[in-house]
Scaffold this active site. Structure first.
Site, mmCIF file in Angstrom:
data_model
loop_
_atom_site.group_PDB
_atom_site.id
_atom_site.type_symbol
_atom_site.label_atom_id
_atom_site.label_comp_id
_atom_site.label_asym_id
_atom_site.label_seq_id
_atom_site.Cartn_x
_atom_site.Cartn_y
_atom_site.Cartn_z
ATOM 1 C CB CYS A 1 5.298 6.931 5.893
ATOM 2 S SG CYS A 1 4.953 5.150 5.806
ATOM 3 C CG HIS B 1 7.743 7.388 1.739
ATOM 4 N ND1 HIS B 1 8.471 7.650 2.882
ATOM 5 C CD2 HIS B 1 6.976 6.303 2.023
ATOM 6 C CE1 HIS B 1 8.160 6.761 3.825
ATOM 7 N NE2 HIS B 1 7.248 5.934 3.324
ATOM 8 C CD GLU C 1 10.493 10.452 2.063
ATOM 9 O OE1 GLU C 1 10.426 9.403 2.724
ATOM 10 O OE2 GLU C 1 9.494 11.142 1.771
#
Length: 230
Positions: free
Chosen positions: A86, A203, A205
């Site tokens: 990002c 994302h 994560e």
């Protein structure tokens, strides 16, 4: 695996990727403050998401001029792997490490939702070698400037060189809003010329536990780390 996570004023996803790295590898990454100019040799550096320096000037523009960037470039020149997520992707572009631009989303609105990604046919890359071409990953996005823009010449070059890592795809046949930002050619992530630097808007994560809504991010990160170690 020896890894590090850069932290800038305004980073807000650094803890998430630190937790993911520790859970997957069993070893906590070092934290690299943006003013740091020295750190040990590493296998992987992750530039996390957030709003570095408040997104002033342009997203990632100020962070790309921080002292730590010189060391990241040295790490890349030695063949080290770098993952920019990002805002990290925005920083890689602003630093001239990856090509193209990331501009305002097509609808001029912040978007935060799940997206379906398709792995493309790429050059050899530790981030994708452990996954099959055309495999699908459900990974969320959260950004205001994720619209990847490039000239037709660059877009063709990225395609022909196998440097498009991911594309947003339709989850169902009538889904016309599958691309969350209007990105050219539905591009969600690209690779460097040697395949060892990956910039991506989604994302992973944030998809490492079913409590978060899915584990496709865990699958992607685990396979990537295995290849980097190997």
């Amino acid at each position: 695996m020896r890894s590090g996570v850069t932290i800038f004023p305004g980073s807000n996803c650094d803890r998430d990727i630190i937790v993911a790295l520790k859970n997957i590898t069993g070893k906590a990454p070092i934290k690299m403050w943006h003013k740091d100019t020295e750190f040990p040799n590493l296998d992987l550096i992750v530039i996390p998401g957030g709003f570095s320096f408040g997104d002033y000037l342009r997203c990632g523009a100020l962070a790309a001029r921080s002292p730590v960037i010189k060391n990241i470039k040295n790490h890349i020149s030695r063949g080290g792997a770098v993952l920019g997520i990002c805002n990290g992707f925005q920083i890689l572009i602003e630093a001239g490490i990856l090509p193209g631009s990331l501009i305002r989303n097509k609808k001029l609105l912040f978007t935060c939702r799940d997206t379906m990604l398709e792995i493309q046919n790429t050059i050899k890359s530790p981030f994708l070698s452990g996954l099959k071409k055309e495999h699908h990953l459900n990974i969320p996005v959260a950004h205001n400037e994720g619209n990847f823009f490039a000239s037709e010449t660059l877009l063709n070059e990225l395609k022909n060189d196998g440097r498009i890592a991911f594309k947003y795809i339709k989850e169902v046949n009538n889904n016309t809003d599958y691309n969350p930002n209007g990105s050219s050619n539905d591009i969600a992530g690209i690779l460097s010329k040697n395949g060892r630097v990956l910039g991506m808007m989604p994302h992973p994560e944030r998809a490492i536990n079913n409590l978060y809504g899915g584990t496709d991010g865990l699958k992607f990160l685990t396979k990537s780390f295995e290849q980097i170690i190997g």
